[in-house]
Design a protein around this motif. Sequence first.
Motif, PDB file in Angstrom:
ATOM      1  N   UNK A  39     -18.411 -26.966  26.749  1.00 52.85           N
ATOM      2  CA  UNK A  39     -18.918 -28.185  26.097  1.00 52.85           C
ATOM      3  C   UNK A  39     -17.949 -29.364  26.209  1.00 52.85           C
ATOM      4  N   UNK A  40     -16.661 -29.074  26.259  1.00 55.37           N
ATOM      5  CA  UNK A  40     -15.673 -30.159  26.392  1.00 55.37           C
ATOM      6  C   UNK A  40     -15.799 -30.803  27.763  1.00 55.37           C
ATOM      7  N   UNK A  41     -15.905 -29.977  28.813  1.00 57.68           N
ATOM      8  CA  UNK A  41     -16.048 -30.519  30.170  1.00 57.68           C
ATOM      9  C   UNK A  41     -17.373 -31.265  30.315  1.00 57.68           C
ATOM     10  N   UNK A  42     -18.427 -30.752  29.671  1.00 56.86           N
ATOM     11  CA  UNK A  42     -19.713 -31.449  29.712  1.00 56.86           C
ATOM     12  C   UNK A  42     -19.603 -32.816  29.035  1.00 56.86           C
ATOM     13  N   UNK A  43     -18.872 -32.842  27.933  1.00 53.82           N
ATOM     14  CA  UNK A  43     -18.662 -34.110  27.224  1.00 53.82           C
ATOM     15  C   UNK A  43     -17.880 -35.081  28.105  1.00 53.82           C
TER      16      UNK A  43
END
Length: 125
Positions: free
Chosen positions: A114-118
């Motif tokens: 989710x961090x990389x997607x953000x």
Amino acid sequence: MAWYSSFVKLRQILSALSVFATLALSPVVTAQDKPNEKNPPEVDGSELDRQLIARLAKLGKLSHEEQVAVREARIKADRDPAVQAALAKRDQALQEFHAILAASMIKADPELAPILAKMAGLSGR
């Protein structure tokens, strides 16, 4: 042509400042063994930083007229279809690299997904 030389100088100053700021904020590099199969090289961009600094240093040793000539030749070269094709290949390779890097990071730590997607959403990708 006076605005152009001011622009070139400002761009060089800003580029140099960004490189030096990056280096100043980078962690202290420790001595490492030479890369081999058991100790692969790290992918941290430091080699690109060194290359950029070296190019800026070489450019800085040129006279103002030589710097302008190099910049004008670069602008003309950027219009060359072969240069544009090579740039497109480079961009595609970078996209593939980032996709593989992200997948490998998620494999190493699934909580990063989710961090990389953000981060991808913030950059407009």
